[in-house]
Design a protein around this motif. Structure first.
Motif, mmCIF file in Angstrom:
data_model
loop_
_atom_site.group_PDB
_atom_site.id
_atom_site.type_symbol
_atom_site.label_atom_id
_atom_site.label_comp_id
_atom_site.label_asym_id
_atom_site.label_seq_id
_atom_site.Cartn_x
_atom_site.Cartn_y
_atom_site.Cartn_z
ATOM 1 N N ARG A 148 0.840 -1.203 0.000
ATOM 2 C CA ARG A 148 0.000 0.000 0.000
ATOM 3 C C ARG A 148 0.864 1.238 0.000
ATOM 4 N N ASN B 245 -0.486 -3.291 -5.959
ATOM 5 C CA ASN B 245 -1.285 -4.440 -5.557
ATOM 6 C C ASN B 245 -0.327 -5.554 -5.183
ATOM 7 N N PRO C 95 -1.353 -0.571 -10.200
ATOM 8 C CA PRO C 95 -2.779 -0.383 -10.508
ATOM 9 C C PRO C 95 -3.000 0.272 -11.872
ATOM 10 N N ARG D 105 -11.467 -0.528 -6.860
ATOM 11 C CA ARG D 105 -11.012 -1.617 -5.992
ATOM 12 C C ARG D 105 -11.888 -2.849 -6.174
ATOM 13 N N ILE E 180 -7.258 -6.781 -5.673
ATOM 14 C CA ILE E 180 -6.564 -6.047 -6.730
ATOM 15 C C ILE E 180 -7.315 -4.761 -7.045
ATOM 16 N N ALA E 181 -6.571 -3.729 -7.438
ATOM 17 C CA ALA E 181 -7.184 -2.452 -7.779
ATOM 18 C C ALA E 181 -6.637 -1.979 -9.120
#
Lengths: 352, 256
Positions: free
Chosen positions: A230, A235, A274, A310, A314-315
């Motif tokens: 993060r 991810n 991402p 989101r 996974i985003a």
């Protein structure tokens, strides 16, 4: 001055071991309540561990085994806190002189040294001001000058930018970067910019323990803990390497690059940018080859000029127009495609 | 302020009147033509001098003992701390006469400590020292309360910062802690002085009323009330002026 710390504080759920080499800056990152401030307190000497040993250079500061305890003022460890904590009854110059005078320097020597530091932080004209007459950024600059003027063997920085406006933080961060060069320092922060500009090494703290550590860039490129991922804006997935793709426990495949020889069947972490994840709706799916992840959207959140979509684990970052065009909203099922150079796989346990 | 109900004005003003009216009434009874002579009589001057001397001494003793006590109460932790904190305030609520009796049984010739002092040839009761002890006993809580509160409000952040810059505990105390609470220290000391100046009950019980050595201004006023009411009124007025000056001083030194 190298630092080595090993401490247990049961009432705060802390059990850590860490080393900082001479001249190195270590960033201690982790979610709120992970124990960053507690570790700084242990080093500064405002907290005693139930069990532990803290050594700075060749000096034992705390050792429960031998009942060694050096009081805070004699440790040569100075803390720069989130707010400047300038003494309100002293002038700016008096504040910077304080540490020097406490170490027995003469008034004249302390004054000229303090003036030199005031010039270093570019605020000579404020020498005669009272702290109440300073802006937040000015006060923090003075606090930096005050901390450095006392020439600590180890500098602790506890979220040094957190209380500042975002438009003054960059200049201050640059100032700190310049001064921290040769010094041994520990920076507690949850700001990724602090870590990348100030720290040589990164230690990730979660629930009172260090879950991973390493050179800043390595940790940010190949995070191994959810927080570090993060923190790096990535991810983090886990799977098995089959020689070409990473295979998730669900059997889904994700194409990834992987440098070095990762043996087949090796357990890998998979870091996915991402922005390298694209979203297909059912109509467009046929046109795009390759494996995909079928997921339900959990939430949408604005992120600068993109929107972070989101899904479970996974985003994806997509432009707002796409949200409108594809009518993306929570609950909708989508297919996510990872471009190959957007994902990198690396072994969970380093290969020897 | 705007949100106050209007009727509050009436009891509020009545309260202020209740405090001020007696002062005015007393001032009205002062025989101004005789004022100078009345307050410069030998006994008046002796009482005034003694009062100032003993009150200043008590205020100083309060600082010497009260500052460390307030520091202990605000900054340390030990078993029984909260009980000690309450006990220290006893002189505030105790009738001063009772305080005087307690002091007599401590420092009097037969007292707990006094009987040992007696052996050494030291007599405290019914001496100027006794006046100072009586005044210190009743005044000390004023300093301790005001300083302890200020210390708690100031917190320990500045002290921690000072230690982190390498300052030893004594330097932290003299260069950071005390300057930060200076306004409270000044106003607390002024309050001590004022309380000492007005002390009556404990003084007359423990120190007696000997002109020049234990008869302070309040005692002199009380005695003169029988023999020379005009002198009593004049001296009362003088004490009131001193009180007003003290309040002005204390208020000016405490920033809002």
């Amino acid at each position: 001055m190298s630092l080595s710390l090993q401490a247990v504080v049961p009432e705060r759920g802390i059990e850590v071991e860490l080393e900082v080499a001479t001249g190195e800056t270590l960033a201690l990152v982790g979610p709120n309540g992970a124990g960053k401030s507690t570790i700084l307190s242990l080093i500064a000497g405002s907290l005693r561990p139930a069990d532990g040993r803290i050594v700075l250079g060749d000096r034992v500061l705390t050792a429960t085994a031998t009942r060694t305890w050096v009081p805070p003022h004699a440790r040569g460890v100075t803390t720069l806190a989130q707010d400047a904590v300038l003494f309100p009854h002293l002038t700016v110059l008096g504040n910077i002189m304080f540490g020097l005078r406490s170490q027995g320097r003469s008034r004249a020597a302390a004054r000229s040294e303090a003036m030199r530091w005031l010039r270093e932080v570019g605020l000579s004209e404020l020498a005669g001001r009272r702290p109440a007459q300073l802006s937040g950024g000015q006060a923090q600059r003075i606090a930096i000058a005050r901390a450095l003027a006392s020439d600590p063997r180890l500098l602790l920085l506890d979220e040094p930018m957190a209380a500042l406006d975002i438009d003054v933080a960059p200049a201050l961060r640059e100032l700190l970067r310049r001064f921290l060069g040769e010094r041994t320092a520990v920076v507690a922060s949850h700001d990724v910019l602090d870590a990348v500009t100030l720290a040589d090494r990164l230690a990730v703290l979660e629930n009172g323990a260090i879950v991973e550590q390493g050179p800043t860039l390595d940790v940010l490129a190949r995070p191994r803990s959810p927080f570090a991922a993060r923190f790096a804006g990535l991810n983090l997935l886990r799977g098995t390497w089959d020689g070409e793709d990473a295979v998730l426990p669900s059997g889904e495949r994700v194409p990834a690059t992987c440098d070095g020889a990762v043996p087949e069947g090796c357990e890998v972490h998979l870091a996915v940018r991402p922005s390298a994840v694209s979203i297909l709706t059912s109509e467009a799916e046929g046109a795009v080859p390759g494996p995909r992840l079928r997921r339900q959207i959990l939430s949408l959140e604005p992120l600068g000029d993109l929107v972070r979509v989101r899904a479970d684990g996974i985003a994806a970052d997509v432009p707002p127009q796409q949200i409108a065009q594809q009518q993306l909203r929570p609950g909708r099922t989508i297919a996510m495609v990872v471009t190959e150079d957007g994902a990198s796989a690396y072994p969970v346990r380093p290969v020897r | 302020m705007r949100a106050l109900p209007r009727w509050v004005l009436i009891p509020g003003l009545l309260g202020a009147l209740f405090v001020l009216l007696p002062l005015v009434a007393m001032a009205a009874r002062v025989e101004w033509t005789e004022f100078g002579r009345l307050i410069t009589s030998e006994s008046s001057l002796a009482a005034l001098r003694l009062s100032l001397q003993t009150s200043l001494t008590s205020a100083a003793v309060c600082v010497v003992l009260g500052v460390p006590l307030a520091l202990l109460l605000a900054r340390s932790s030990f078993p029984g701390l909260s009980i000690l904190r309450s006990l220290v305030l006893i002189p505030l609520v105790l009738p001063p006469v009772v305080g005087g009796i307690a002091l007599l049984y401590t420092f009097g010739r037969q007292g707990l400590v006094g009987r040992h002092l007696e052996v050494l040839g030291v007599q405290i009761a019914f001496s100027t020292t006794a006046v100072v002890l009586a005044q210190t006993f009743v005044a000390l809580p004023f300093l301790v309360i005001s300083l302890e509160g200020a210390l708690r409000t100031a917190g320990t952040r500045y002290e921690a910062a000072a230690a982190s810059l390498g300052a030893r505990p004594t330097r932290v105390l003299t260069h950071v802690t005390l300057p930060l609470v200076l306004p409270a220290l000044v106003s607390g000391t002024v309050l001590c002085f004022a309380r000492a100046l007005g002390e009556f009950g404990a003084t007359i019980t423990f120190a007696g009323s000997l002109q020049g050595s234990t008869r302070t201004l309040p005692l002199e006023i009380y005695l003169q009330r029988e023999s020379d009411p005009q002198a009593a009124v004049a001296l009362s007025f003088l004490l009131m002026i001193v009180a007003i000056l003290i309040i002005a001083l204390a208020r000016r030194r405490v920033p809002a």
